[in-house]
Design a protein around this motif. Structure first.
Motif, PDB file in Angstrom:
ATOM      1  N   GLY A  23       0.807  -1.218   0.000  1.00 55.16           N
ATOM      2  CA  GLY A  23       0.000   0.000   0.000  1.00 55.16           C
ATOM      3  C   GLY A  23       0.837   1.263   0.000  1.00 55.16           C
ATOM      4  N   GLY A  24       1.949   1.226   0.695  1.00 59.51           N
ATOM      5  CA  GLY A  24       2.815   2.403   0.725  1.00 59.51           C
ATOM      6  C   GLY A  24       3.365   2.720  -0.651  1.00 59.51           C
ATOM      7  N   ALA A  25       3.749   1.684  -1.403  1.00 53.25           N
ATOM      8  CA  ALA A  25       4.299   1.899  -2.743  1.00 53.25           C
ATOM      9  C   ALA A  25       3.216   2.417  -3.692  1.00 53.25           C
ATOM     10  N   GLU A  26       2.011   1.862  -3.554  1.00 55.84           N
ATOM     11  CA  GLU A  26       0.904   2.334  -4.398  1.00 55.84           C
ATOM     12  C   GLU A  26       0.626   3.813  -4.150  1.00 55.84           C
ATOM     13  N   TYR A  27       0.625   4.219  -2.895  1.00 53.44           N
ATOM     14  CA  TYR A  27       0.412   5.640  -2.548  1.00 53.44           C
ATOM     15  C   TYR A  27       1.515   6.496  -3.147  1.00 53.44           C
ATOM     16  N   ALA A  28       2.756   6.035  -3.030  1.00 54.73           N
ATOM     17  CA  ALA A  28       3.888   6.807  -3.562  1.00 54.73           C
ATOM     18  C   ALA A  28       3.716   7.047  -5.060  1.00 54.73           C
ATOM     19  N   ARG A  29       3.326   5.991  -5.787  1.00 59.26           N
ATOM     20  CA  ARG A  29       3.168   6.151  -7.234  1.00 59.26           C
ATOM     21  C   ARG A  29       2.063   7.151  -7.558  1.00 59.26           C
ATOM     22  N   ARG A  30       0.992   7.122  -6.767  1.00 63.40           N
ATOM     23  CA  ARG A  30      -0.114   8.077  -6.998  1.00 63.40           C
ATOM     24  C   ARG A  30       0.347   9.517  -6.772  1.00 63.40           C
ATOM     25  N   LYS A  31       1.350   9.676  -5.896  1.00 63.36           N
ATOM     26  CA  LYS A  31       1.835  11.024  -5.571  1.00 63.36           C
ATOM     27  C   LYS A  31       3.108  11.386  -6.339  1.00 63.36           C
ATOM     28  N   ASP A  32       3.425  10.574  -7.340  1.00 61.64           N
ATOM     29  CA  ASP A  32       4.626  10.811  -8.169  1.00 61.64           C
ATOM     30  C   ASP A  32       5.904  10.832  -7.341  1.00 61.64           C
ATOM     31  N   ILE A  33       5.944   9.998  -6.309  1.00 56.81           N
ATOM     32  CA  ILE A  33       7.178   9.826  -5.523  1.00 56.81           C
ATOM     33  C   ILE A  33       7.891   8.585  -6.056  1.00 56.81           C
ATOM     34  N   SER A  34       9.193   8.717  -6.342  1.00 59.82           N
ATOM     35  CA  SER A  34       9.957   7.579  -6.869  1.00 59.82           C
ATOM     36  C   SER A  34       9.893   6.394  -5.910  1.00 59.82           C
ATOM     37  N   VAL A  35       9.859   5.181  -6.469  1.00 61.38           N
ATOM     38  CA  VAL A  35       9.842   3.955  -5.656  1.00 61.38           C
ATOM     39  C   VAL A  35      11.043   3.095  -6.037  1.00 61.38           C
ATOM     40  N   ILE A  36      11.809   2.695  -5.041  1.00 64.14           N
ATOM     41  CA  ILE A  36      12.949   1.797  -5.245  1.00 64.14           C
ATOM     42  C   ILE A  36      12.656   0.494  -4.515  1.00 64.14           C
ATOM     43  N   SER A  37      12.900  -0.628  -5.185  1.00 72.16           N
ATOM     44  CA  SER A  37      12.770  -1.935  -4.536  1.00 72.16           C
ATOM     45  C   SER A  37      14.115  -2.325  -3.937  1.00 72.16           C
ATOM     46  N   PHE A  38      14.065  -2.773  -2.708  1.00 73.46           N
ATOM     47  CA  PHE A  38      15.250  -3.232  -1.994  1.00 73.46           C
ATOM     48  C   PHE A  38      14.807  -4.225  -0.922  1.00 73.46           C
ATOM     49  N   PRO A  39      15.522  -5.352  -0.773  1.00 74.87           N
ATOM     50  CA  PRO A  39      16.741  -5.767  -1.485  1.00 74.87           C
ATOM     51  C   PRO A  39      16.423  -6.526  -2.781  1.00 74.87           C
ATOM     52  N   LYS A  40      17.448  -6.925  -3.464  1.00 65.04           N
ATOM     53  CA  LYS A  40      17.330  -7.755  -4.673  1.00 65.04           C
ATOM     54  C   LYS A  40      17.159  -9.202  -4.216  1.00 65.04           C
ATOM     55  N   THR A  41      16.065  -9.832  -4.653  1.00 67.38           N
ATOM     56  CA  THR A  41      15.839 -11.243  -4.295  1.00 67.38           C
ATOM     57  C   THR A  41      15.316 -11.980  -5.527  1.00 67.38           C
ATOM     58  N   SER A  42      15.148 -13.274  -5.390  1.00 64.65           N
ATOM     59  CA  SER A  42      14.606 -14.049  -6.525  1.00 64.65           C
ATOM     60  C   SER A  42      13.158 -13.623  -6.804  1.00 64.65           C
ATOM     61  N   ILE A  43      12.480 -13.210  -5.731  1.00 64.32           N
ATOM     62  CA  ILE A  43      11.085 -12.765  -5.922  1.00 64.32           C
ATOM     63  C   ILE A  43      11.049 -11.336  -6.471  1.00 64.32           C
ATOM     64  N   VAL A  44      12.030 -10.510  -6.064  1.00 65.71           N
ATOM     65  CA  VAL A  44      12.111  -9.131  -6.558  1.00 65.71           C
ATOM     66  C   VAL A  44      13.466  -8.939  -7.230  1.00 65.71           C
ATOM     67  N   PRO A  45      13.637  -9.506  -8.450  1.00 64.60           N
ATOM     68  CA  PRO A  45      14.939  -9.422  -9.140  1.00 64.60           C
ATOM     69  C   PRO A  45      15.328  -8.000  -9.536  1.00 64.60           C
ATOM     70  N   THR A  46      14.320  -7.099  -9.574  1.00 64.20           N
ATOM     71  CA  THR A  46      14.621  -5.700  -9.930  1.00 64.20           C
ATOM     72  C   THR A  46      15.105  -4.907  -8.716  1.00 64.20           C
ATOM     73  N   GLY A  47      15.126  -5.561  -7.569  1.00 64.01           N
ATOM     74  CA  GLY A  47      15.591  -4.860  -6.372  1.00 64.01           C
ATOM     75  C   GLY A  47      17.066  -4.503  -6.459  1.00 64.01           C
ATOM     76  N   LEU A  48      17.462  -3.470  -5.720  1.00 62.20           N
ATOM     77  CA  LEU A  48      18.859  -3.023  -5.736  1.00 62.20           C
ATOM     78  C   LEU A  48      19.695  -3.836  -4.748  1.00 62.20           C
ATOM     79  N   SER A  49      20.980  -3.855  -5.027  1.00 64.81           N
ATOM     80  CA  SER A  49      21.929  -4.400  -4.057  1.00 64.81           C
ATOM     81  C   SER A  49      22.180  -3.329  -2.991  1.00 64.81           C
ATOM     82  N   SER A  50      22.783  -3.699  -1.895  1.00 66.21           N
ATOM     83  CA  SER A  50      23.062  -2.731  -0.831  1.00 66.21           C
ATOM     84  C   SER A  50      23.944  -1.592  -1.338  1.00 66.21           C
TER      85      SER A  50
END
Ligand SMILES: Nc1nc2c(c(=O)[nH]1)N[C@@H](CN(C=O)c1ccc(C(=O)N[C@@H](CCC(=O)O)C(=O)O)cc1)CN2
Ligand SMILES: NCC(=O)N[C@@H]1O[C@H](COP(=O)([O-])[O-])[C@@H](O)[C@H]1O
Length: 299
Positions: free
Chosen positions: A125-152
């Motif tokens: 829900g927090g990420a959805e709100y951020a997108r509605r408010k044009d706030i950048s969203v970064i995924s962290f950490p990088k996992t097999s489920i979230v391969p687009t996540g950043l490394s530390s």
């Protein structure tokens, strides 16, 4: 330097259209933040506050036609003040604390802006709100489920170099922050925890688990803690706490709701102090908040 003596050093130029605004608001007394550290030629903007009520006038109209940072002109028309801060907020769930802080930034209660939301749950829900408010969203950490996540390492670069984030706020983020990030932001990462630490904290204590443990313990009081983040769960220096009662017939959900309301108030208050550079460190390492109403008082 006493604010009064400094005030005499600055001739508030009544001809400046901005200062006409002061008259409209019948300002009775000004509280100058950190003026002593500024010299008239500094090119910073002074954050003025009306004593008793946090009210920030700003020097130019922004996109919402709202006023932005106040300008205090020195004799030579120079400007000084507290720089507006850039924030990163970390969430894993609904993000009600994140939303509360964002709203406070928009309303001028917090002298800062949320530059980015970081989450391990890109669909939360927090990420959805951020997108509605044009706030950048970064995924962290990088996992097999979230391969687009950043490394530390990439996250530290993104926050410190690319986005130039000043402070990091954890708000329901349920993963251990990596040591690289903790060390990259000394005394600049806060977390809010839903109990009176050091009680009911540490690995395994998050969300409803905390409130269930509090009720099971028979504790008569609970409440949120805002603390600086170190390399372990919930062991960083405590900055602020607030107390709510635990009622005899409370369910975990009822207690959670009571604590969460207080979290929203406390985190905004603390973030406001952080962005206005009103955090001081006692000699024994305990962080304190400088009172907005009376700068000589700390709590
Ligand atoms: N380096 C730090 N990282 C984080 C801290 C911290 O103080 N230092 N605070 C936490 C937030 N938190 C309590 O305030 C907290 C969050 C999660 C856990 C926990 O036990 N998590 C589980 C995993 C849960 C999940 O994946 O759903 C676990 O690690 O096994 C304890 C405390 C944020 N990060
Ligand atoms: N130990 C960490 C922890 O339990 N944090 C808690 O997660 C909730 C997040 O709510 P939100 O997503 O609505 O802000 C908040 O109650 C926060 O204190």
């Amino acid at each position: 330097m006493e604010a009064k003596s400094l005030l005499s050093g600055f001739q508030l130029k009544q001809t400046n259209p901005l200062f006409q605004t002061f008259k409209e608001h019948q300002y009775t007394k000004f509280q100058y933040q950190n003026c002593a550290s500024f010299k008239p030629h500094d090119s910073k903007k002074l954050f003025l506050q009306r004593v008793g009520v946090n009210f920030s006038l700003k020097c130019k109209k922004n996109v919402d036609d709202k006023l932005e940072n106040v300008v205090c002109l020195g004799n030579d028309d120079s400007v000084i003040g507290v720089r507006r801060k850039k924030l990163a907020v970390f969430v894993s769930g609904g993000g009600s604390n994140f939303k509360s802080i964002h709203q406070a930034c928009v309303e001028g209660l917090v002298h800062g802006d949320i530059a980015v939301l970081v989450t391990n749950k890109p669909d939360c829900g927090g990420a959805e709100y951020a997108r509605r408010k044009d706030i950048s969203v970064i995924s962290f950490p990088k996992t097999s489920i979230v391969p687009t996540g950043l490394s530390s390492v990439d996250l530290v670069t993104a926050l410190s170099r690319n986005l130039e984030v000043d402070f990091i706020l954890l708000a329901g983020y349920l993963k251990l922050l990596p040591v690289e990030l903790v060390r990259a932001y000394p005394k600049s990462i806060l977390n809010i925890h839903p109990s009176l630490l050091p009680a009911f904290g540490g690995k395994g204590y998050y969300g409803m688990k905390v409130h269930k443990a509090v009720i099971a313990s028979g504790a008569r009081f609970s409440g949120p803690t805002v603390h600086f983040v170190d390399e372990h769960y919930d062991t960083g220096r405590i900055l602020a706490q607030s107390v709510v009662p635990v009622l005899a017939n409370d369910s975990a959900e009822e207690l959670a709701a009571r604590v969460l309301r207080e979290e929203h108030r406390l985190y905004v208050e603390v973030t406001s102090a952080l962005c206005e550079e009103r955090i001081a460190w006692r000699e024994d390492g305990v962080p304190l908040i400088q009172s907005k109403e009376n700068p000589k008082q700390y709590y």
